[in-house]
Every structure is written in structure tokens, then in C-alpha cells.
Design an enzyme around this catalytic site. Structure first.
Site, mmCIF file in Angstrom:
data_model
loop_
_atom_site.group_PDB
_atom_site.id
_atom_site.type_symbol
_atom_site.label_atom_id
_atom_site.label_comp_id
_atom_site.label_asym_id
_atom_site.label_seq_id
_atom_site.Cartn_x
_atom_site.Cartn_y
_atom_site.Cartn_z
ATOM 1 N N HIS A 199 2.709 -9.933 0.353
ATOM 2 C CA HIS A 199 2.420 -9.073 1.505
ATOM 3 C C HIS A 199 3.691 -8.758 2.290
ATOM 4 O O HIS A 199 3.655 -8.003 3.257
ATOM 5 C CB HIS A 199 1.387 -9.777 2.408
ATOM 6 C CG HIS A 199 0.829 -8.926 3.495
ATOM 7 N ND1 HIS A 199 1.109 -9.148 4.830
ATOM 8 C CD2 HIS A 199 0.008 -7.854 3.460
ATOM 9 C CE1 HIS A 199 0.475 -8.255 5.566
ATOM 10 N NE2 HIS A 199 -0.188 -7.446 4.769
ATOM 11 N N ARG A 230 0.863 -1.195 0.000
ATOM 12 C CA ARG A 230 0.000 0.000 0.000
ATOM 13 C C ARG A 230 0.893 1.236 0.000
ATOM 14 O O ARG A 230 1.757 1.382 0.861
ATOM 15 C CB ARG A 230 -0.905 0.047 1.235
ATOM 16 C CG ARG A 230 -1.885 -1.099 1.343
ATOM 17 C CD ARG A 230 -2.840 -0.878 2.528
ATOM 18 N NE ARG A 230 -3.518 -2.100 2.912
ATOM 19 C CZ ARG A 230 -4.613 -2.578 2.341
ATOM 20 N NH1 ARG A 230 -5.148 -1.927 1.331
ATOM 21 N NH2 ARG A 230 -5.168 -3.695 2.772
ATOM 22 N N ARG A 276 -4.263 -7.317 18.433
ATOM 23 C CA ARG A 276 -5.135 -6.143 18.293
ATOM 24 C C ARG A 276 -6.522 -6.505 17.794
ATOM 25 O O ARG A 276 -7.523 -6.029 18.297
ATOM 26 C CB ARG A 276 -4.505 -5.130 17.317
ATOM 27 C CG ARG A 276 -5.448 -3.976 16.971
ATOM 28 C CD ARG A 276 -4.780 -2.956 16.073
ATOM 29 N NE ARG A 276 -4.269 -3.526 14.847
ATOM 30 C CZ ARG A 276 -4.989 -3.702 13.735
ATOM 31 N NH1 ARG A 276 -6.266 -3.389 13.711
ATOM 32 N NH2 ARG A 276 -4.439 -4.211 12.652
ATOM 33 N N TYR A 331 0.393 4.036 12.399
ATOM 34 C CA TYR A 331 0.559 2.590 12.585
ATOM 35 C C TYR A 331 1.882 2.332 13.297
ATOM 36 O O TYR A 331 2.911 2.888 12.919
ATOM 37 C CB TYR A 331 0.604 1.858 11.239
ATOM 38 C CG TYR A 331 -0.703 1.710 10.498
ATOM 39 C CD1 TYR A 331 -1.740 2.614 10.671
ATOM 40 C CD2 TYR A 331 -0.896 0.666 9.593
ATOM 41 C CE1 TYR A 331 -2.929 2.481 9.974
ATOM 42 C CE2 TYR A 331 -2.084 0.530 8.893
ATOM 43 C CZ TYR A 331 -3.098 1.446 9.078
ATOM 44 O OH TYR A 331 -4.278 1.317 8.390
ATOM 45 N N ARG A 382 -6.429 -5.061 -0.884
ATOM 46 C CA ARG A 382 -7.870 -4.788 -0.817
ATOM 47 C C ARG A 382 -8.177 -3.318 -0.542
ATOM 48 O O ARG A 382 -7.670 -2.725 0.393
ATOM 49 C CB ARG A 382 -8.520 -5.665 0.245
ATOM 50 C CG ARG A 382 -10.041 -5.564 0.265
ATOM 51 C CD ARG A 382 -10.650 -6.612 1.156
ATOM 52 N NE ARG A 382 -10.691 -7.908 0.511
ATOM 53 C CZ ARG A 382 -10.377 -9.040 1.110
ATOM 54 N NH1 ARG A 382 -9.949 -9.034 2.346
ATOM 55 N NH2 ARG A 382 -10.477 -10.193 0.469
#
Length: 688
Positions: free
Chosen positions: A437, A377, A566, A470, A407
Site C-alpha cells: 500500500h 490504484r 476523516r 483527494y 479492493r
């Protein structure tokens, strides 16, 4: 809140229900009076945005199982798919009701701060004049208004767009229906002129209600009303088998098709006229298997993520200044520094600028020959992408493995892929049947007569925007043995019929489960030999049944297991005879906990990995993921110490257990709010 019974015969919590319990923790932050008011509104927005994505993906998947005529009990943790849809809908109705109550509570608190969110019935003359001008100049040109009648086929309503369903009572008691699409190009919150020390905001929904007479002035109606509706569609991508189309074209077409996917959720204002509701549901083909949810006056509460600050910094979290890394300078050569030792970046506590600096230096350095990087991303305006393009322009051989199936970021990645390709970057579109990923970069630099590798491996995306919110670790290294393995993974992207062996990295889908099982077996063996067995894990989610079963086995053997999870957690901790040696907490706070860490005690010689992989089936079996060992003892100590801080949180940590009630962990110790404590930890390291 509806939930399935948990018993000795049920070893797992259903993943959909567990995910909804995670989103309930987000809603707790909106309810928490110690959270600044504007941040509480933004947590409401996050809760709503999460729910939209849940229905597009997870609810849609369960619905597909039902439509295929399957029970789905094996895949769904012992619950039949049809029953699960009903449970989900009931939980969501309860959560939505709770979120409406929280919104009302926040609204009252905002009034005490002289911030007034008004509706169309509260507009004074001065505000009326401002709104009329704003409507004519800004809103009206962006409006899409659909006039409905029995003879006209309703066009496909856009996924997750909000609409006002308009009902006009005409002469002779005839009804005329219409839909107004709330324009996304206009800010949802319109800040009105300040009056003294009072701030006023009106939602675009209510502004439109105030201007209905302008929109429908050609109709001679006796009365008019408008209520909000929203439809959520199946968000899974379906790919065509057309061999004449490129991979980019197939992904692009699939993203466009998402807008007309099967409806999976219909939310409506519960005060809507029943005749209007029946008419709309009939027109849209809403079925019994869809989740039909009565809601409040406003939907698309995800927009509250962008609630205006109004300059009220006292109603928001204090901004923290991202810290430098001790010993690593943004003014000097990063290559020179990491050639001597490894460095660790922990964003957002430390600045992500080091990642950009690394790539900028690589783009300009005449000795750099190649750059290889994986991208999942990217930020909307990406310095990462511009650095890679800069490198290609400067004659470097730049290879980017970009995941077009990330996604809901597919279109952004497609746009950047096309831009990079035009500038000479060599693109790899993943591996057939696998998402890429992993988060890694390796460069080759000519030093003397040899090529030396430099690189970084991360738990998070190379994205400047998310790096501010993040929490993720990035290891900068010149370890030739680690980076040789990274280079092998890029070889696998090109020749994926050949499965490589890796000496240091753990790589999905070929080795992760096997390697982790080996580490767990080692801890079990240590306990059997009278030694201590300990496993400490931090991740976003755990849903892989084989991984959970292995942890249960370790627990039964006496291995002590501490987990910080989380998101969703299908593992049930604390069950006698199954998991009594497993403790799980979840920390939800200002930042989104995103880092993945695996720590194995190994009889005092700790094995520690940072990873891109959660313990979900997709990460273990269907993705290219990388777990990287930490060999530097100082960095290992640093990660363990920050894990300890998170583990000791007793302010924002919730206990995950079979009750699924998200109880806060409380004790008599000194209060530890881990995210603030971690920042203080790095501040102290700089001072020392």
C-alpha cells in the site's frame, strides 16, 4: 440512531458503528443547504456507494463470524457479532429513511431552479414520443429480462445491480413474475428535451415503467406493476489453492466469484406487493442473518454521483484551477530542480501534472537507467502507466510493484498489469500475506561515473483522476539517504525472507508500531520532565487497539493530542481519566481528506512524517506501508501550517466524541473553511 453505550469499561467505539457515523457525516453534506444543489445529490450518491462497499466487506465479515458460530466480542469492541448485525441494520434503516427524505427535499429545491425529475405518470405527449424512440434505440437492446416461475431456478442476481421486480396479474387471477435488470451501459438519468427554460430528467427506472407494455407485450395481463430491488453480496476475495494457476488468474477468478458471493443485504421498495416480496426472498434464499432493508422507490442512489450538470455551474462547486509549485516548472527539468532542494506537492490544490512530468522525463532521459514504482490504484486512462510503458520501450529497466488485491480495483489493475507486462515492464505482485500500500518511486540516473537516485514518496495513489478530489502530499526528493531506504524496500519485495533495517523511513509491517511508540514515549517523558508534550495526527481512520491504548497512555500522562480523522475512529476522546487530553475532529467537504501526517513536538525539534498508513491493524501489521520524514525546514513549516488551517476549521469540521452525533464545531472566531483556506494559502505563496 442506535449506538452502544460508551462507559469507562468500554475503551473503544466499535469500528462498524464508527464507520456508519462517518457515512452519516457524508449524508450531512447532502442535507446541508449551503452546499450547491447538484453537489448535494452527488453526496447522496457517495453516501450510497459507501454503504454498498460497507456491506460487501464489513457487514460480510461480521456475518462470517456469526456463521462460524463465534461471538466475536474481542474483535468487535465488546459487542457480540449477532447483536452487531442487528444494530447495523437498524442504523442503516434510519439512515436510508433520512436519505429518502433528503432526496425529496432536494427534488423540491430543484423545481425552484426549473429542473424537474419526473416519473412515468408525469410524461406529456412530446416526452412520450422522445422516450419511445430512446427506449427502442438505446435501452431495449441492452435489457436483460428474466421470466420467473416455480419450476425455474432463479439465476444469481448480480452484486449491487438494481432490478425491477415485475408482477403481472393474469386471467384467472394467476400471477406471473419477472425481473428486469437495470442496464449499467445506459445512463441512469435520461435528459429529456428542454421546454422553454425548464429542464426535465427521467430516471431509467421510470422510463422502463413507462415502457412495460413494450417489454411484456406477449403477455395478456390484466394489470402490471414494477418495484425496485437490489442485492449486495459478500465482497471478500476467496483464493483457490490451485498451484497450476498464476497469481493473476487466481485474483481474476476471485473477482468473478464475487458476483455470486453470499448475499448480505437485500433492499426493496417498501410499497412492493407482499406476495411478490415473499416469492423473491424465497427464490433468492434470503436468510434471517441477512440485512433486509425496506427502502424507497429508487435504489442504487450511488448513481447520483453522476447526476447531469445540465450546464448549471451555479448549482455546483466552483471549479478551482490547480496551482503550480513555486520554483518547480513543468517546462524545465524536474531532476535538475530537485537535485538542489526538495519540493512538496499538495494535490488537488497544486497540479498532479508534476508526477506525470517526472515519469515522462525519466522515460525520455538517456541517462536514466532504472525506474521502480509501487502502484495501488490507477486511473481508468492512466498517464502513469503509459509513461512507464514508454520508459520500458526506451530501454529503461522498469520495475512495477502492482497490488492486484486493491479492493474493487482488482480488474482494472489486472488489465494494466497485463498491458505493462506485454511491453517489457518487470512486474512484482506484492509480498505473500501482505498488501503493498506504500506510494513511492525511485529512479537511478547515470551522472559521471555514479548512479544518482531521484524519487518521490506520497500519501496517496498515483492516479490522475483521484488527484483532482483527494488531498494528498507528495515529496519530490534527491535525498540519497531516503532513496537508499526506498531501494531497500524494493529489495524486500524480491527477497522478503530478509527483513531490512531502514535508517530514515518507517516501514510496515516490521517497524511502524515500534517506531511510533518510541515517539509517543518521548512525548510522555518530556511531560514528566516538566516540558511540553504534543502529538498532532491526520489520517483517514484509526482502529488499532494497541495504537489507541498508547494514545490513551500519553493522554493520561498529560500529552496534548490533536487528531484530524476523516473516517472511522474507534478512539473515544475527552473521557476523564482515559483521554481527556485528546481532541478529534473530522472534516468532510468538497475534497476527500486523504493525507496522513504524524507530528511529534520533540521538545521544540519537531519530528514530522508523511505516510501511506492509517492507524488500523491492517496498515500496521498486514501491509507494506511507508512513513517518510520531512527534513527540509521550509516544507516542514508548510505542512504544519496547512495542518493548522485544517485544525482551525469551524465550518466543515465535526467533533468526534462519545456522543457520536457528529456535531459541527462552532465558535465565535472568524469562519475558517479549511479546504478553501488552504487553496488561498498556496495562492498567497505564489503571489509572495
Amino acid at each position: 440512531m442506535t449506538k452502544p453505550e460508551v462507559s469507562q469499561n468500554n475503551s473503544y467505539i466499535n469500528r462498524e458503528i464508527s464507520w456508519l457515523q462517518f457515512n452519516a457525516r457524508v449524508l450531512q453534506e447532502a442535507q446541508d443547504e449551503t452546499v450547491p444543489l447538484i453537489e448535494r445529490l452527488r453526496f447522496l450518491g457517495i453516501f450510497s456507494n459507501n454503504l454498498d462497499e460497507f456491506f460487501k466487506v464489513r457487514y460480510a465479515t461480521v456475518k462470517r463470524i456469526v456463521q462460524a458460530g463465534k461471538g466475536g466480542k474481542n474483535q468487535l469492541g465488546g459487542i457480540r457479532a449477532k447483536e452487531l448485525l442487528e444494530i447495523i441494520t437498524q442504523i442503516v434503516i434510519n439512515q436510508q429513511s433520512e436519505s429518502v427524505a433528503i432526496l425529496k427535499e432536494i427534488d423540491e429545491e430543484l423545481k425552484k431552479e426549473n429542473i424537474y425529475i419526473i416519473d412515468e405518470t408525469q410524461i406529456d405527449d412530446a416526452q412520450h414520443d422522445f422516450i419511445k424512440k430512446y427506449f427502442l434505440r438505446t435501452v431495449s437492446p441492452a435489457l436483460v429480462t428474466i421470466i420467473l416461475n416455480d419450476a425455474v431456478v432463479l439465476p444469481n442476481l448480480k452484486d449491487s445491480a438494481a432490478y425491477l421486480a415485475v408482477r403481472m396479474l393474469m386471467p384467472g387471477d394467476k400471477k406471473q413474475f419477472a425481473l428486469i435488470e437495470i442496464p449499467k451501459s445506459v445512463n441512469r438519468f435520461v435528459v429529456l428535451p428542454k421546454q422553454g427554460d425548464k429542464d426535465f430528467i427521467i430516471l431509467i427506472d421510470d422510463l422502463l415503467r413507462h415502457c412495460l407494455s413494450d417489454i411484456f407485450n406477449i403477455f395478456e395481463y390484466k394489470s402490471i406493476s414494477a418495484h425496485m430491488i437490489k442485492i449486495t453480496r459478500d465482497g471478500e476475495l476467496d483464493f483457490e489453492s490451485d498451484l497450476s494457476k498464476s497469481f493473476i488468474e487466481k485474483i481474476s477468478d476471485s473477482v468473478k466469484h464475487r458476483q455470486i458471493g453470499e448475499p448480505v443485504r437485500f433492499v426493496y421498495d417498501k410499497t412492493i406487493n407482499k406476495e411478490t416480496l415473499r416469492f423473491l426472498m424465497s427464490k433468492m434464499g434470503i436468510e434471517d442473518t441477512d440485512s433486509v432493508i425496506p427502502g424507497g422507490r429508487y435504489h442504487n442512489r450511488r448513481d447520483y454521483m453522476g447526476f447531469p450538470s445540465l450546464g448549471r455551474t451555479d448549482l455546483m462547486y466552483d471549479k478551482i484551477e490547480a496551482l503550480p509549485i513555486k520554483g518547480l516548472s513543468l517546462q524545465d527539468s524536474i531532476f535538475k530542480a530537485i537535485s538542489k532542494k526538495d519540493y512538496l506537492l499538495y494535490a488537488p490544490y497544486q497540479t498532479f501534472a508534476y508526477v506525470v512530468k517526472f515519469l515522462r522525463e525519466a522515460a525520455l532521459d538517456p541517462k536514466v537507467r532504472t525506474i521502480k514504482i509501487t502502484i495501488y490504484r490507477l486511473a481508468e486512462i492512466s498517464h502513469i502507466a503509459s509513461s512507464l510503458i514508454n520508459a520500458a520501450i526506451n530501454g529503461k529497466a522498469v520495475t512495477v510493484s502492482i497490488e492486484l488485491r486493491a479492493r474493487f480495483d482488482e480488474q482494472a489493475n489486472i488489465d494494466y498489469a497485463q498491458q505493462m507486462e506485454e511491453e517489457g515492464v518487470n512486474l512484482i505482485f506484492g509480498v505473500a500475506g501482505l498488501k503493498v500500500h506504500s506510494k513511492m518511486c525511485v529512479i537511478e540516473r547515470e551522472e559521471g561515473k555514479k548512479l544518482k537516485r531521484y524519487g518521490f514518496i506520497s500519501t496517496g495513489n498515483f492516479n490522475e483522476s483521484t488527484a483532482k478530489i483527494y488531498t494528498d502530499y507528495t515529496l519530490f526528493t534527491a535525498s540519497q539517504k531516503i532513496l537508499k531506504d526506498v531501494s531497500k524496500i524494493f529489495e524486500f519485495f524480491l527477497t522478503n525472507y530478509k527483513i531490512n533495517r531502514y535508517k530514515h523511513l518507517i516501514v510496515s509491517p516490521h517497524y511502524t508500531q515500534k517506531s511510533v511508540f518510541k515517539f509517543i514515549d518521548n512525548e510522555i517523558e518530556n511531560v514528566r520532565n516538566g516540558k511540553e508534550g504534543i502529538i498532532r495526527l491526520k489520517m483517514n481512520s484509526i482502529s488499532s487497539y494497541p495504537m489507541i491504548d498508547k494514545l490513551y497512555e500519553a493522554s493520561r500522562a498529560g500529552v496534548k493530542i490533536q487528531m484530524i480523522v476523516r473516517g472511522l475512529c474507534c478512539l473515544i476522546p475527552g473521557v476523564k481519566g482515559m483521554s481527556e487530553n485528546i481532541e478529534v475532529i473530522s472534516v468532510i467537504d468538497k475534497f476527500l481528506e486523504h493525507s496522513r501526517i504524524y507530528i511529534f513536538g520533540n521538545d521544540g525539534d519537531t519530528k514530522l512524517y508523511i505516510s501511506s498508513a492509517d492507524w488500523m491493524t491492517r496498515n500496521i501489521e498486514n501491509r507494506v506501508e511507508v512513513s517518510c520524514p520531512i527534513y527540509d525546514e521550509d516544507i516542514k513549516k508548510e505542512i504544519i501550517e496547512t495542518f493548522d488551517i485544517s485544525w482551525n476549521d469551524n465550518v466543515k469540521a465535526r467533533l468526534l466524541n462519545d456522543s457520536q452525533e457528529n456535531e459541527y464545531r462552532v465558535n465565535e472566531k472568524e469562519k475558517v473553511r479549511s479546504q478553501y483556506a488552504v487553496y488561498d494559502y498556496y495562492l498567497k505563496k505564489l503571489e509572495d
